[in-house]
Scaffold this motif. Structure first.
Motif, PDB file in Angstrom:
ATOM      1  N   VAL A 109       4.384  15.662   8.427  1.00 42.13           N
ATOM      2  CA  VAL A 109       4.364  14.995   7.114  1.00 42.13           C
ATOM      3  C   VAL A 109       5.335  15.682   6.164  1.00 42.13           C
ATOM      4  O   VAL A 109       5.319  16.904   6.009  1.00 42.13           O
ATOM      5  CB  VAL A 109       2.941  15.003   6.521  1.00 42.13           C
ATOM      6  CG1 VAL A 109       2.949  14.438   5.097  1.00 42.13           C
ATOM      7  CG2 VAL A 109       1.999  14.203   7.409  1.00 42.13           C
ATOM      8  N   ARG A 110       6.164  14.865   5.502  1.00 31.81           N
ATOM      9  CA  ARG A 110       7.065  15.377   4.473  1.00 31.81           C
ATOM     10  C   ARG A 110       6.580  14.980   3.078  1.00 31.81           C
ATOM     11  O   ARG A 110       6.817  15.708   2.110  1.00 31.81           O
ATOM     12  CB  ARG A 110       8.481  14.856   4.679  1.00 31.81           C
ATOM     13  CG  ARG A 110       9.464  15.353   3.628  1.00 31.81           C
ATOM     14  CD  ARG A 110      10.876  14.874   3.856  1.00 31.81           C
ATOM     15  NE  ARG A 110      11.502  15.578   4.970  1.00 31.81           N
ATOM     16  CZ  ARG A 110      12.814  15.556   5.211  1.00 31.81           C
ATOM     17  NH1 ARG A 110      13.633  14.870   4.434  1.00 31.81           N
ATOM     18  NH2 ARG A 110      13.305  16.216   6.240  1.00 31.81           N
ATOM     19  N   ALA A 111       5.917  13.834   2.955  1.00 35.92           N
ATOM     20  CA  ALA A 111       5.444  13.390   1.642  1.00 35.92           C
ATOM     21  C   ALA A 111       4.255  12.454   1.810  1.00 35.92           C
ATOM     22  O   ALA A 111       4.126  11.762   2.830  1.00 35.92           O
ATOM     23  CB  ALA A 111       6.558  12.681   0.867  1.00 35.92           C
ATOM     24  N   LEU A 112       3.393  12.459   0.800  1.00 29.75           N
ATOM     25  CA  LEU A 112       2.229  11.573   0.733  1.00 29.75           C
ATOM     26  C   LEU A 112       2.194  10.885  -0.624  1.00 29.75           C
ATOM     27  O   LEU A 112       2.422  11.523  -1.651  1.00 29.75           O
ATOM     28  CB  LEU A 112       0.931  12.366   0.892  1.00 29.75           C
ATOM     29  CG  LEU A 112       0.581  12.993   2.235  1.00 29.75           C
ATOM     30  CD1 LEU A 112      -0.534  13.999   2.048  1.00 29.75           C
ATOM     31  CD2 LEU A 112       0.151  11.914   3.212  1.00 29.75           C
ATOM     32  N   GLU A 113       1.905   9.592  -0.619  1.00 30.25           N
ATOM     33  CA  GLU A 113       1.599   8.894  -1.868  1.00 30.25           C
ATOM     34  C   GLU A 113       0.093   8.679  -1.929  1.00 30.25           C
ATOM     35  O   GLU A 113      -0.502   8.154  -0.983  1.00 30.25           O
ATOM     36  CB  GLU A 113       2.313   7.547  -1.944  1.00 30.25           C
ATOM     37  CG  GLU A 113       2.056   6.811  -3.258  1.00 30.25           C
ATOM     38  CD  GLU A 113       2.782   5.491  -3.322  1.00 30.25           C
ATOM     39  OE1 GLU A 113       3.923   5.460  -3.827  1.00 30.25           O
ATOM     40  OE2 GLU A 113       2.203   4.487  -2.857  1.00 30.25           O
ATOM     41  N   LEU A 114      -0.522   9.139  -3.019  1.00 32.40           N
ATOM     42  CA  LEU A 114      -1.972   9.069  -3.177  1.00 32.40           C
ATOM     43  C   LEU A 114      -2.330   8.251  -4.409  1.00 32.40           C
ATOM     44  O   LEU A 114      -1.627   8.297  -5.425  1.00 32.40           O
ATOM     45  CB  LEU A 114      -2.561  10.477  -3.333  1.00 32.40           C
ATOM     46  CG  LEU A 114      -2.300  11.496  -2.227  1.00 32.40           C
ATOM     47  CD1 LEU A 114      -2.761  12.875  -2.675  1.00 32.40           C
ATOM     48  CD2 LEU A 114      -3.011  11.081  -0.946  1.00 32.40           C
ATOM     49  N   ILE A 115      -3.443   7.527  -4.318  1.00 32.71           N
ATOM     50  CA  ILE A 115      -4.024   6.885  -5.488  1.00 32.71           C
ATOM     51  C   ILE A 115      -4.983   7.881  -6.120  1.00 32.71           C
ATOM     52  O   ILE A 115      -5.921   8.361  -5.484  1.00 32.71           O
ATOM     53  CB  ILE A 115      -4.767   5.588  -5.125  1.00 32.71           C
ATOM     54  CG1 ILE A 115      -3.829   4.615  -4.410  1.00 32.71           C
ATOM     55  CG2 ILE A 115      -5.350   4.950  -6.371  1.00 32.71           C
ATOM     56  CD1 ILE A 115      -2.683   4.123  -5.240  1.00 32.71           C
ATOM     57  N   ALA A 116      -4.726   8.228  -7.387  1.00 28.01           N
ATOM     58  CA  ALA A 116      -5.530   9.197  -8.124  1.00 28.01           C
ATOM     59  C   ALA A 116      -6.798   8.536  -8.662  1.00 28.01           C
ATOM     60  O   ALA A 116      -6.958   7.314  -8.592  1.00 28.01           O
ATOM     61  CB  ALA A 116      -4.700   9.781  -9.262  1.00 28.01           C
ATOM     62  N   PRO A 117      -7.724   9.322  -9.203  1.00 24.88           N
ATOM     63  CA  PRO A 117      -8.989   8.745  -9.695  1.00 24.88           C
ATOM     64  C   PRO A 117      -8.810   7.639 -10.733  1.00 24.88           C
ATOM     65  O   PRO A 117      -9.643   6.724 -10.812  1.00 24.88           O
ATOM     66  CB  PRO A 117      -9.710   9.958 -10.303  1.00 24.88           C
ATOM     67  CG  PRO A 117      -9.188  11.121  -9.541  1.00 24.88           C
ATOM     68  CD  PRO A 117      -7.753  10.795  -9.257  1.00 24.88           C
ATOM     69  N   ASP A 118      -7.737   7.680 -11.530  1.00 24.66           N
ATOM     70  CA  ASP A 118      -7.524   6.633 -12.536  1.00 24.66           C
ATOM     71  C   ASP A 118      -6.821   5.407 -11.987  1.00 24.66           C
ATOM     72  O   ASP A 118      -6.509   4.465 -12.730  1.00 24.66           O
ATOM     73  CB  ASP A 118      -6.730   7.190 -13.726  1.00 24.66           C
ATOM     74  CG  ASP A 118      -5.340   7.694 -13.325  1.00 24.66           C
ATOM     75  OD1 ASP A 118      -4.979   7.603 -12.128  1.00 24.66           O
ATOM     76  OD2 ASP A 118      -4.630   8.187 -14.220  1.00 24.66           O
ATOM     77  N   GLY A 119      -6.544   5.386 -10.689  1.00 14.72           N
ATOM     78  CA  GLY A 119      -5.899   4.249 -10.065  1.00 14.72           C
ATOM     79  C   GLY A 119      -4.390   4.326 -10.030  1.00 14.72           C
ATOM     80  O   GLY A 119      -3.740   3.451  -9.450  1.00 14.72           O
ATOM     81  N   GLU A 120      -3.824   5.337 -10.628  1.00 16.45           N
ATOM     82  CA  GLU A 120      -2.375   5.489 -10.636  1.00 16.45           C
ATOM     83  C   GLU A 120      -1.909   6.197  -9.366  1.00 16.45           C
ATOM     84  O   GLU A 120      -2.642   6.966  -8.757  1.00 16.45           O
ATOM     85  CB  GLU A 120      -1.923   6.273 -11.870  1.00 16.45           C
ATOM     86  CG  GLU A 120      -2.208   5.564 -13.184  1.00 16.45           C
ATOM     87  CD  GLU A 120      -1.513   4.220 -13.273  1.00 16.45           C
ATOM     88  OE1 GLU A 120      -0.299   4.165 -12.969  1.00 16.45           O
ATOM     89  OE2 GLU A 120      -2.180   3.223 -13.617  1.00 16.45           O
ATOM     90  N   SER A 121      -0.648   5.929  -9.002  1.00 18.76           N
ATOM     91  CA  SER A 121      -0.069   6.547  -7.811  1.00 18.76           C
ATOM     92  C   SER A 121       0.585   7.872  -8.155  1.00 18.76           C
ATOM     93  O   SER A 121       1.188   8.028  -9.217  1.00 18.76           O
ATOM     94  CB  SER A 121       0.977   5.619  -7.183  1.00 18.76           C
ATOM     95  OG  SER A 121       0.389   4.437  -6.691  1.00 18.76           O
ATOM     96  N   THR A 122       0.453   8.819  -7.249  1.00 21.87           N
ATOM     97  CA  THR A 122       1.124  10.103  -7.384  1.00 21.87           C
ATOM     98  C   THR A 122       1.701  10.482  -6.034  1.00 21.87           C
ATOM     99  O   THR A 122       1.119  10.156  -4.986  1.00 21.87           O
ATOM    100  CB  THR A 122       0.147  11.197  -7.877  1.00 21.87           C
ATOM    101  OG1 THR A 122       0.855  12.417  -8.052  1.00 21.87           O
ATOM    102  CG2 THR A 122      -0.993  11.408  -6.897  1.00 21.87           C
TER     103      THR A 122
END
Length: 412
Positions: free
Chosen positions: A127-140
């Motif tokens: 893995v080089r990078a992950l996109e996650l949905i944060a608790p507020d629904g925004e992507s990080t």
């Protein structure tokens, strides 16, 4: 709703299958507690939740190869079976694959799932990078370059840092593999020449029931590579299944017939149901130096294990730097047990753990263990760092569950 094996019935009142990222973001934002569910191939309660569960397999498909950067970015819910053929057509490969190609990329990454090979790290290490949905629904986005201090804690994260939506993996040039099986290999020989056996091919698996005197050794050799030269036992003359007595048609091609990496590195074909049927699984990573001692000890309780086993497997995994990887900073040997679904299996698991725990065993996150959660977490020197990272990403515990909370509780 239950997992693939049927031994875990999920407690979630609802299971969602959003059809878009916007739908997923809104779902996460309004949920009090939610977790992602992959293909359900974990035997532990790592994916369970008393809140909602969400499956990602209905999201728009994503597979983007970046030839210049030598990466592939995929939707987190994609199965390896669907990724690998397309990656091969683009001229690239992943260094290693698990036994089953049926499992999802994000689920595999989150639990530190592995293949085999002295030089091959767990799949999460690509893995080089992950996109996650944060608790507020925004992507990080968390990536290796921008987050050098915390990235290694964000990959094998048990789903506790957010809902993964995209995963970027490092790739290598595509390659060919030929698979051969050696049968009637004396267990005495494996114990005495373990390093030579596991250096015989790019990926090596030893199958045994621990009670008999023999094993079979599956050698997956990369084209153009040379191994140790070990060739114990005798060469199989027909295609085999890892579980004795099972029809061999579900296994990947053998008998030295060369083919693409993704058609040889797994044990099982993606178009058929994998495994032996009704089964349970446990698995333990040990420091490589403890391998011979573990082999001797398991043979000593083979009479207890054999009646409850479909089969047992031994593999090697190269160490990595991922905080919660069971191979963290140690080259490892893994002892895997595919059990018959029987209540007496608990007795066998207890006996195995009594032997392997003093040798430094770390249980696979997705498999069964009887060890107390605090005792498992104590085997990870970065456990306190992961707790802090979890508190940073998810201070309210939206993505937690009992499994995660018992291992890595948030600060009170």
């Amino acid at each position: 709703m239950a997992n693939w094996a049927g031994n875990v019935v999920y407690q979630a009142p609802r299971v969602h299958r959003p059809a878009s990222l916007d739908e997923l973001r809104a779902l996460v934002a309004r949920s009090d507690r939610i977790r992602a569910l992959g293909t359900g191939h974990s035997f532990s309660r790592v994916a369970d939740s008393t809140g909602d569960l969400v499956r990602l397999d209905a999201l728009p498909p994503l597979l983007e190869v970046d030839s210049a950067r030598r990466t592939v970015t995929v939707g987190a819910g994609m199965r390896y079976a669907d990724l690998t053929a397309a990656l091969h057509r683009a001229g690239f490969a992943l260094p290693n694959l698990a036994s089953l190609p049926h499992i999802s990329v994000a689920g595999c990454v989150a639990t530190g799932t592995h293949g085999s090979g002295d030089g091959n790290r767990c799949l999460s290490a690509s893995v080089r990078a992950l996109e996650l949905i944060a608790p507020d629904g925004e992507s990080t986005v968390v990536d290796r370059e921008s987050h050098p201090d915390t990235f290694a804690g964000s990959v094998v994260a048990l789903g506790a840092l957010g809902i993964a939506t995209r995963v970027t993996l490092d790739v290598v040039d595509t390659f060919e593999v030929a698979q051969r099986v050696r049968v009637d290999v004396p267990l005495d020989e494996i114990g005495a020449h373990l390093d030579e056996v596991f250096a015989a091919a790019y990926s090596v698996s030893v199958f045994t029931d621990w009670h008999g005197e023999r094993a079979s050794v599956w050698l997956k050799q990369r084209a153009g590579a040379t191994g140790s030269g070990w060739a114990g036992g005798r060469a199989a003359t027909r295609r085999l299944h890892p579980v004795p007595g099972m029809p061999p048609g579900g296994s990947t091609e053998q008998l030295g017939v060369s083919g693409p990496w993704f058609e040889r590195l797994p044990h099982f074909r993606p178009d058929l149901v994998p495994g032996a049927g009704e089964e349970l699984q446990s698995e333990y990573y040990l420091p490589r130096a403890a391998a011979a001692q573990a082999v001797t000890a398991l043979r000593g309780i083979g009479g207890l294990l054999q009646p409850l086993l479909h089969i047992a497997e031994v593999r090697t995994v190269r160490g990595d730097d991922l905080w919660l990887s069971p191979a963290y900073r140690q080259d490892s040997v893994t002892f895997h047990f595919t059990w018959i679904d029987n209540p007496a299996v608990r007795t066998a698991i207890a006996a195995v753990e009594e032997i392997l725990t003093p040798l430094g065993a770390r249980p696979h996150w997705g498999k069964l263990t009887l060890l107390p959660p605090a005792r498992v977490a104590a085997r990870y020197e970065r456990a306190a760092d992961f707790r802090r990272l979890r508190a940073h990403h998810d201070p309210g515990g939206k993505f937690g569950n009992a499994f995660v909370e018992e291992m890595f509780p948030l600060p009170r």
